[in-house]
Design a protein around this motif. Structure first.
Motif, PDB file in Angstrom:
ATOM      1  N   VAL A  58       0.843  -1.213   0.000  1.00  0.00           N
ATOM      2  CA  VAL A  58       0.000   0.000   0.000  1.00  0.00           C
ATOM      3  C   VAL A  58       0.869   1.251   0.000  1.00  0.00           C
ATOM      4  N   VAL A  59       1.914   1.252   0.819  1.00  0.00           N
ATOM      5  CA  VAL A  59       2.833   2.395   0.854  1.00  0.00           C
ATOM      6  C   VAL A  59       3.513   2.564  -0.499  1.00  0.00           C
ATOM      7  N   LEU A  60       3.875   1.463  -1.124  1.00  0.00           N
ATOM      8  CA  LEU A  60       4.496   1.506  -2.441  1.00  0.00           C
ATOM      9  C   LEU A  60       3.556   2.112  -3.479  1.00  0.00           C
ATOM     10  N   VAL A  61       2.295   1.713  -3.447  1.00  0.00           N
ATOM     11  CA  VAL A  61       1.309   2.251  -4.397  1.00  0.00           C
ATOM     12  C   VAL A  61       1.118   3.748  -4.176  1.00  0.00           C
ATOM     13  N   ILE A  62       0.927   4.151  -2.933  1.00  0.00           N
ATOM     14  CA  ILE A  62       0.719   5.572  -2.640  1.00  0.00           C
ATOM     15  C   ILE A  62       1.969   6.375  -2.989  1.00  0.00           C
ATOM     16  N   GLY A  63       3.139   5.841  -2.635  1.00  0.00           N
ATOM     17  CA  GLY A  63       4.384   6.540  -2.929  1.00  0.00           C
ATOM     18  C   GLY A  63       4.629   6.719  -4.415  1.00  0.00           C
ATOM     19  N   THR A  64       4.402   5.668  -5.200  1.00  0.00           N
ATOM     20  CA  THR A  64       4.618   5.790  -6.642  1.00  0.00           C
ATOM     21  C   THR A  64       3.585   6.715  -7.281  1.00  0.00           C
ATOM     22  N   LEU A  65       2.354   6.679  -6.775  1.00  0.00           N
ATOM     23  CA  LEU A  65       1.332   7.594  -7.293  1.00  0.00           C
ATOM     24  C   LEU A  65       1.730   9.038  -7.019  1.00  0.00           C
ATOM     25  N   LEU A  66       2.199   9.330  -5.815  1.00  0.00           N
ATOM     26  CA  LEU A  66       2.643  10.685  -5.492  1.00  0.00           C
ATOM     27  C   LEU A  66       3.849  11.090  -6.333  1.00  0.00           C
ATOM     28  N   LEU A  67       4.739  10.145  -6.588  1.00  0.00           N
ATOM     29  CA  LEU A  67       5.897  10.432  -7.430  1.00  0.00           C
ATOM     30  C   LEU A  67       5.468  10.763  -8.857  1.00  0.00           C
ATOM     31  N   VAL A  68       4.533  10.022  -9.389  1.00  0.00           N
ATOM     32  CA  VAL A  68       4.030  10.285 -10.740  1.00  0.00           C
ATOM     33  C   VAL A  68       3.357  11.655 -10.803  1.00  0.00           C
ATOM     34  N   VAL A  69       2.539  11.968  -9.804  1.00  0.00           N
ATOM     35  CA  VAL A  69       1.867  13.278  -9.760  1.00  0.00           C
ATOM     36  C   VAL A  69       2.909  14.396  -9.674  1.00  0.00           C
ATOM     37  N   ALA A  70       3.923  14.211  -8.835  1.00  0.00           N
ATOM     38  CA  ALA A  70       4.958  15.236  -8.684  1.00  0.00           C
ATOM     39  C   ALA A  70       5.719  15.461  -9.985  1.00  0.00           C
ATOM     40  N   ILE A  71       6.066  14.391 -10.671  1.00  0.00           N
ATOM     41  CA  ILE A  71       6.818  14.534 -11.918  1.00  0.00           C
ATOM     42  C   ILE A  71       5.953  15.144 -13.014  1.00  0.00           C
ATOM     43  N   ASP A  72       4.677  14.726 -13.083  1.00  0.00           N
ATOM     44  CA  ASP A  72       3.763  15.347 -14.054  1.00  0.00           C
ATOM     45  C   ASP A  72       3.609  16.834 -13.777  1.00  0.00           C
ATOM     46  N   ALA A  73       3.384  17.183 -12.522  1.00  0.00           N
ATOM     47  CA  ALA A  73       3.204  18.590 -12.167  1.00  0.00           C
ATOM     48  C   ALA A  73       4.471  19.392 -12.455  1.00  0.00           C
ATOM     49  N   ALA A  74       5.624  18.820 -12.121  1.00  0.00           N
ATOM     50  CA  ALA A  74       6.879  19.540 -12.357  1.00  0.00           C
ATOM     51  C   ALA A  74       7.121  19.764 -13.840  1.00  0.00           C
ATOM     52  N   THR A  75       6.868  18.756 -14.663  1.00  0.00           N
ATOM     53  CA  THR A  75       7.111  18.931 -16.096  1.00  0.00           C
ATOM     54  C   THR A  75       6.142  19.938 -16.708  1.00  0.00           C
ATOM     55  N   LEU A  76       4.919  19.985 -16.210  1.00  0.00           N
ATOM     56  CA  LEU A  76       3.959  20.947 -16.748  1.00  0.00           C
ATOM     57  C   LEU A  76       4.234  22.361 -16.248  1.00  0.00           C
ATOM     58  N   LEU A  77       4.556  22.490 -14.973  1.00  0.00           N
ATOM     59  CA  LEU A  77       4.787  23.819 -14.413  1.00  0.00           C
ATOM     60  C   LEU A  77       6.114  24.422 -14.869  1.00  0.00           C
ATOM     61  N   LEU A  78       7.103  23.584 -15.136  1.00  0.00           N
ATOM     62  CA  LEU A  78       8.403  24.085 -15.576  1.00  0.00           C
ATOM     63  C   LEU A  78       8.521  24.177 -17.092  1.00  0.00           C
ATOM     64  N   ALA A  79       7.453  23.863 -17.808  1.00  0.00           N
ATOM     65  CA  ALA A  79       7.497  23.871 -19.278  1.00  0.00           C
ATOM     66  C   ALA A  79       7.809  25.258 -19.823  1.00  0.00           C
ATOM     67  N   ASP A  80       7.410  26.306 -19.099  1.00  0.00           N
ATOM     68  CA  ASP A  80       7.673  27.671 -19.567  1.00  0.00           C
ATOM     69  C   ASP A  80       9.141  28.065 -19.403  1.00  0.00           C
ATOM     70  N   TYR A  81       9.874  27.368 -18.565  1.00  0.00           N
ATOM     71  CA  TYR A  81      11.242  27.765 -18.227  1.00  0.00           C
ATOM     72  C   TYR A  81      12.322  26.890 -18.863  1.00  0.00           C
ATOM     73  N   VAL A  82      11.937  25.805 -19.479  1.00  0.00           N
ATOM     74  CA  VAL A  82      12.918  24.921 -20.115  1.00  0.00           C
ATOM     75  C   VAL A  82      12.671  24.870 -21.613  1.00  0.00           C
ATOM     76  N   LEU A  83      13.586  24.257 -22.325  1.00  0.00           N
ATOM     77  CA  LEU A  83      13.437  24.129 -23.771  1.00  0.00           C
ATOM     78  C   LEU A  83      12.174  23.356 -24.114  1.00  0.00           C
ATOM     79  N   ASP A  84      11.557  23.730 -25.212  1.00  0.00           N
ATOM     80  CA  ASP A  84      10.365  23.009 -25.670  1.00  0.00           C
ATOM     81  C   ASP A  84      10.816  21.692 -26.303  1.00  0.00           C
TER      82      ASP A  84
END
Length: 136
Positions: A58-84
């Protein structure tokens, strides 16, 4: 914020497929380990060990889900500041990231289940030793 929700909604299908593979790997490992430990090794059923394994999953599932959300959010929010990098490259990176994040955990369970399966096929260590001793 709408873009994050839309992206997460699209990724959820692939995440669920990866979690299904993880669940199957975990379940096969638990079933094979229970059989091996109880039937062949003559250990007593340990409810705490089983609950600890479920808690870990259960911890593994929750942890990986949070990791996926964090990486998705980071790539979308930082899209304006990095190369397209383009949407196709971004999608490939997301697929690889999700598959590897959950896949590494699933692979460990599959490897453990396979090793337990081989141990079941080989029988008890004492049976193997007796067979070698009686071999002519």
């Amino acid at each position: 914020m709408e873009m994050i929700y839309a992206t997460l909604k699209l990724d959820l299908g692939m995440i669920l497929v990866c979690y299904a593979v993880l669940l199957l790997a975990f379940a096969s490992n638990v079933v094979l380990s229970l059989y091996y430990n109880i039937s062949l090794s003559k250990e007593k059923f340990d409810k705490k060990r089983l609950l600890l394994g479920i808690k870990k999953a259960v911890v593994l599932v929750i942890g990986t889900l949070l990791l996926v959300v964090a990486i998705d959010a980071a790539t979308l929010l930082l899209a304006d500041y990095v190369l397209d990098i383009g949407s196709e490259t971004h999608d490939i990176i997301k697929v690889v990231m999700i598959a590897t994040t959950i896949g590494v955990a699933a692979w460990r369970y599959i490897k453990d289940a396979y090793n337990t399966f081989i141990n079941i096929l080989n029988g008890k260590p004492t049976e193997n030793a007796d067979a070698l001793d009686n071999k002519e």
